[in-house]
Design an enzyme around this catalytic site. Structure first.
Site, PDB file in Angstrom:
ATOM      1  N   ASP A 198       0.873  -1.183   0.000  1.00  0.00           N
ATOM      2  CA  ASP A 198       0.000   0.000   0.000  1.00  0.00           C
ATOM      3  C   ASP A 198       0.902   1.222   0.000  1.00  0.00           C
ATOM      4  O   ASP A 198       2.125   1.100  -0.178  1.00  0.00           O
ATOM      5  CB  ASP A 198      -0.924  -0.021   1.225  1.00  0.00           C
ATOM      6  CG  ASP A 198      -2.267   0.668   0.966  1.00  0.00           C
ATOM      7  OD1 ASP A 198      -2.263   1.750   0.352  1.00  0.00           O
ATOM      8  OD2 ASP A 198      -3.317   0.138   1.369  1.00  0.00           O
ATOM      9  N   GLY A 224       4.269   1.450  -2.616  1.00  0.00           N
ATOM     10  CA  GLY A 224       4.442   2.031  -3.936  1.00  0.00           C
ATOM     11  C   GLY A 224       3.100   2.335  -4.567  1.00  0.00           C
ATOM     12  O   GLY A 224       2.066   2.331  -3.901  1.00  0.00           O
ATOM     13  N   ASP A 225       3.114   2.576  -5.872  1.00  0.00           N
ATOM     14  CA  ASP A 225       1.930   2.910  -6.639  1.00  0.00           C
ATOM     15  C   ASP A 225       1.532   1.690  -7.462  1.00  0.00           C
ATOM     16  O   ASP A 225       2.279   1.258  -8.341  1.00  0.00           O
ATOM     17  CB  ASP A 225       2.230   4.097  -7.561  1.00  0.00           C
ATOM     18  CG  ASP A 225       1.004   4.595  -8.315  1.00  0.00           C
ATOM     19  OD1 ASP A 225      -0.006   3.858  -8.368  1.00  0.00           O
ATOM     20  OD2 ASP A 225       1.064   5.708  -8.867  1.00  0.00           O
ATOM     21  N   ARG A 241     -12.018  -4.096  -2.350  1.00  0.00           N
ATOM     22  CA  ARG A 241     -12.689  -2.796  -2.384  1.00  0.00           C
ATOM     23  C   ARG A 241     -11.785  -1.689  -2.945  1.00  0.00           C
ATOM     24  O   ARG A 241     -11.702  -0.602  -2.418  1.00  0.00           O
ATOM     25  CB  ARG A 241     -13.199  -2.440  -0.989  1.00  0.00           C
ATOM     26  CG  ARG A 241     -14.260  -3.382  -0.477  1.00  0.00           C
ATOM     27  CD  ARG A 241     -14.599  -3.117   0.978  1.00  0.00           C
ATOM     28  NE  ARG A 241     -13.467  -3.401   1.839  1.00  0.00           N
ATOM     29  CZ  ARG A 241     -13.449  -3.165   3.155  1.00  0.00           C
ATOM     30  NH1 ARG A 241     -14.489  -2.624   3.746  1.00  0.00           N
ATOM     31  NH2 ARG A 241     -12.392  -3.456   3.875  1.00  0.00           N
ATOM     32  N   HIS A 244     -13.919  -0.594  -7.218  1.00  0.00           N
ATOM     33  CA  HIS A 244     -15.143   0.210  -7.269  1.00  0.00           C
ATOM     34  C   HIS A 244     -14.890   1.705  -7.140  1.00  0.00           C
ATOM     35  O   HIS A 244     -15.787   2.503  -7.372  1.00  0.00           O
ATOM     36  CB  HIS A 244     -16.149  -0.267  -6.224  1.00  0.00           C
ATOM     37  CG  HIS A 244     -15.792   0.093  -4.806  1.00  0.00           C
ATOM     38  ND1 HIS A 244     -16.724   0.096  -3.794  1.00  0.00           N
ATOM     39  CD2 HIS A 244     -14.626   0.462  -4.216  1.00  0.00           C
ATOM     40  CE1 HIS A 244     -16.155   0.432  -2.658  1.00  0.00           C
ATOM     41  NE2 HIS A 244     -14.888   0.665  -2.887  1.00  0.00           N
TER      42      HIS A 244
END
Length: 339
Positions: A198, A224-225, A241, A244
């Site tokens: 994350d 990281g991304d 989740r 969405h």
């Protein structure tokens, strides 16, 4: 049916926010915490919460109508089973969720008309930033959001029984927040290790929290991304989740990064609320408007998730029901079919 039934139904719907704000105030004042050791009168509670006793007494009467508290014969209040969910220290406490719904989300929903007229989510119109960037600006708001999301982690519990993790040696949780889902899987699979991925500040907070659990020594951490790269080599990837809150193209980007990192015999487990293809009633329809208003996101049907997965190189192989109208979607690399 009574002739007044339709009018009563409409009235109940129009006044729904009265109940949500009453629950929010109960959470904000920590009433359930104050009542944890035994019943208290409105006078006692007013003294402990620094509130106006006559006003608090009227709120408590309303909370009794809502099933959050109940009054003894002598007028003292105690929490109900539902009200106990608002205790700060309870496992899976819903207090932070009540605060989030009563503060940031409540204000954003006030802009629903703006959203429907313009397509711009109401949260961004109010705060000048979309929900996720807005929360990322403040460690306190980020922590509040993560705690609130953890409160709804009860639907994680069936997952180890719905998917065969027996051959998994490394489980990677993408955008895993506080690690609740990863911890649920690791508790059921004592030979597996996990990687929590994350943003850095989220991972550091999760590291502190998971260190106190029975699985803490089996979790590694990376940040990281996920639009750029995710940890490679996992047998099972978890994505709860996340989709969405993104448009279709960004969803495909995330899924494609996971596909690149995954071995040919790996599996991807997605947790989302799925709108029934047959149009039957579901909480997903409620949360679809919530995502529209708050995050500019969308809930999707099974068919829509299948299309996204196929665009990213996956086949949707199973869909399992979870509590609270949530589903577990299982996907595998498309190349497996050719082997």
């Amino acid at each position: 049916m009574s002739e007044t039934a339709p009018a009563r139904r409409v009235l109940d719907l129009m006044t729904g926010y009265w109940a949500s704000q009453a629950v929010y105030v109960a959470a904000k004042l920590e009433l359930a915490d104050h009542l944890a050791t035994g019943p208290l009168t409105s006078t006692d509670l007013a003294g402990r919460t620094g509130t106006d006793e006559p006003s608090l007494a009227r709120l408590l009467r309303f909370l009794s109508e809502l099933g959050i508290v109940t009054a003894d014969a002598d007028g003292a209040y105690r929490t109900t089973e539902a009200g106990a969910e608002l205790r700060t220290q309870e496992h899976g406490s819903m207090r932070d969720l009540a605060l989030l719904y009563g503060e940031e989300f409540y204000a954003g929903w006030g802009n629903l008309l703006h959203t429907v007229r313009t397509g711009q989510n109401g949260f961004e119109a109010l705060h000048g930033a979309a929900m996720y960037p807005y929360f990322a600006q403040s460690p306190e708001l980020t922590a509040k959001f993560d705690r609130a999301m953890a409160a709804s982690s009860a639907f994680f519990e069936p997952i180890p029984s719905l998917h065969d993790f027996s051959r998994a040696r490394t489980v990677v949780d993408i955008a895993g927040g506080n690690g609740a889902l990863l911890a649920t899987v690791l508790r059921a699979q004592p030979d597996a290790r996990g990687i929590l991925f994350d943003a850095q500040h989220v991972v550091e907070a999760a590291r502190t929290e998971l260190a106190t659990t029975s699985v803490g020594d089996r979790v590694d951490y990376a940040w990281g991304d996920y639009y750029d790269k995710v940890p490679a080599g996992g047998d099972v990837y978890l994505l709860s989740r996340v989709l969405h809150g993104r448009d279709d193209d960004k969803c495909v980007d995330v899924l494609a990064r996971i596909r690149e990192a995954m071995p040919e015999d790996g599996a991807l487990l997605i947790v989302e609320r799925v709108i029934p293809d047959d149009g039957s009633a579901s909480l997903a329809a409620w949360f679809d408007v919530h995502m529209l208003t708050i995050a500019g996101g969308t809930e999707r049907t099974t068919s829509q998730y299948r299309d996204l997965l196929e665009r990213a190189g996956f086949d949707l192989t199973a869909v399992h029901g979870l509590p609270l109208d949530t589903q577990l979607l299982v996907a595998q690399p498309q190349s497996r079919k050719a082997n």
